[in-house]
Scaffold this motif. Structure first.
Motif, short mmCIF file in Angstrom:
data_model
loop_
_atom_site.label_atom_id
_atom_site.label_comp_id
_atom_site.label_asym_id
_atom_site.label_seq_id
_atom_site.Cartn_x
_atom_site.Cartn_y
_atom_site.Cartn_z
N LYS A 82 -3.73 45.34 15.39
CA LYS A 82 -3.49 44.60 14.15
C LYS A 82 -2.84 45.52 13.12
O LYS A 82 -3.09 46.73 13.09
CB LYS A 82 -4.79 44.01 13.59
N LEU A 83 -1.98 44.93 12.31
CA LEU A 83 -1.27 45.64 11.26
C LEU A 83 -1.79 45.16 9.92
O LEU A 83 -1.84 43.95 9.66
CB LEU A 83 0.23 45.39 11.36
N THR A 84 -2.19 46.09 9.06
CA THR A 84 -2.81 45.75 7.79
C THR A 84 -2.07 46.42 6.64
O THR A 84 -1.70 47.59 6.72
CB THR A 84 -4.29 46.22 7.77
N ARG A 85 -1.86 45.67 5.58
CA ARG A 85 -1.27 46.19 4.34
C ARG A 85 -2.40 46.42 3.36
O ARG A 85 -3.13 45.49 3.00
CB ARG A 85 -0.25 45.19 3.78
N ASN A 86 -2.57 47.68 2.95
CA ASN A 86 -3.66 48.04 2.05
C ASN A 86 -3.15 48.23 0.63
O ASN A 86 -2.10 48.85 0.42
CB ASN A 86 -4.33 49.33 2.53
N ARG B 62 -8.22 46.36 -1.52
CA ARG B 62 -7.94 45.07 -0.89
C ARG B 62 -6.96 45.25 0.27
O ARG B 62 -6.12 46.15 0.23
CB ARG B 62 -7.37 44.08 -1.91
N GLN B 63 -7.09 44.37 1.26
CA GLN B 63 -6.19 44.48 2.39
C GLN B 63 -5.83 43.09 2.91
O GLN B 63 -6.52 42.11 2.64
CB GLN B 63 -6.81 45.31 3.52
N GLN B 64 -4.71 43.04 3.64
CA GLN B 64 -4.25 41.80 4.23
C GLN B 64 -3.70 42.11 5.61
O GLN B 64 -2.87 43.02 5.77
CB GLN B 64 -3.14 41.17 3.39
N ASP C 38 -8.93 36.37 7.42
CA ASP C 38 -8.11 37.29 6.62
C ASP C 38 -6.63 37.02 6.84
O ASP C 38 -5.85 36.89 5.88
CB ASP C 38 -8.46 38.73 6.99
N PHE C 39 -6.23 36.92 8.09
CA PHE C 39 -4.82 36.71 8.40
C PHE C 39 -4.32 35.37 7.86
O PHE C 39 -3.18 35.27 7.37
CB PHE C 39 -4.62 36.77 9.91
N LEU C 40 -5.16 34.34 7.92
CA LEU C 40 -4.73 32.99 7.55
C LEU C 40 -5.00 32.65 6.08
O LEU C 40 -4.63 31.57 5.63
CB LEU C 40 -5.44 31.96 8.44
#
Length: 237
Positions: free
Chosen positions: A68-72, A77-79, A193-195
């Motif tokens: 999974k790839l996450t933007r912090n 907070r993260q997405q 989280d993703f959706l």
């Protein structure tokens, strides 16, 4: 000509012969000699699930597993912004800074090599540049798809679309209207989280799909589809 092809096939490194990345990924664009050189400079290794992948400047072919790839953000907070499956290419050529964290969701097998060798091959091989361009455009198309999905689809359509994405990437190769089953590689919190949903909403929509007979769920993670076509109908596309 048949003799020449046979000789070229014999020169392909044994470890590469049945590799999915050679058949459908980055290495499929390389000539035999380049493949040999890359194999000599590469290393295969397994990453346990839950491990954050170090941004050490190496590029990798994903041979198995899900990342999974996450933007912090600066305040914690993260997405979740995407996922990598086999035979995806992990890494970004020519990057100055990449504010994305990659984490193995399952046990992941990678074939890694230095950026120096792959960027040199990009200069030498137009076919490799085309593969990387197609890879970038595929990611762009997917990002635009999910931009529209997250902005306009209902919660039910979002969850159905997510399940279809997973099924197409880790389920059997036949993506027709036939049934299939797979283990969901993500927790419900990651789905939410993703959706852009709450965990409760994501769980209710999964339960609704099960109640309606679109999916079966065993042990909270094993998903069975009676018909892929029925799931596609629930995606709102």
């Amino acid at each position: 000509m048949a003799i020449k092809q046979g000789a070229q096939q014999a020169d392909i490194p044994t470890i590469c012969e049945s590799c999915e990345a050679r058949q459908g990924g980055l290495c499929g664009a390389l000539e035999t000699g380049q493949l040999v050189n890359l194999a000599k400079a590469s290393s295969r290794h397994e990453i346990p699930g839950g491990t954050e992948l170090a941004d050490d400047g190496a590029y990798s072919n994903v041979l198995s597993g899900v990342i999974k790839l996450t933007r912090n953000l600066s305040d914690g907070r993260q997405q979740i912004v995407g996922f990598h499956f086999a035979p995806d290419f992990l890494g970004r050529p020519f990057k100055a800074q990449w504010p994305i964290t990659a984490r193995a969701l399952t046990k992941v097998t990678l074939c890694s090599f230095s950026k120096t060798i792959i960027e040199r091959m990009m200069e030498e091989t137009p076919a490799l540049r085309r593969v990387l361009l197609k890879h970038a455009l595929k990611q762009l198309d997917e990002a635009r798809y999910w931009m529209a999905a997250l902005g306009r689809k209902t919660a039910s359509e979002k969850v159905a679309s997510f399940l279809l994405k997973i099924a197409r990437n880790i389920g059997p190769g036949n993506h027709s209207a036939n049934s299939m089953s797979f283990d969901l590689p993500v927790k419900r919190a990651d789905i939410a989280d993703f959706l852009g949903l709450t965990i409760g909403t994501a769980s209710r929509e999964l339960s609704k799909l099960r109640t309606d007979g679109v999916i079966r769920i065993a042990n909270r993670r094993h998903i069975s589809l009676e018909s892929v076509a029925r799931l596609e109908e629930r995606c709102g596309d």
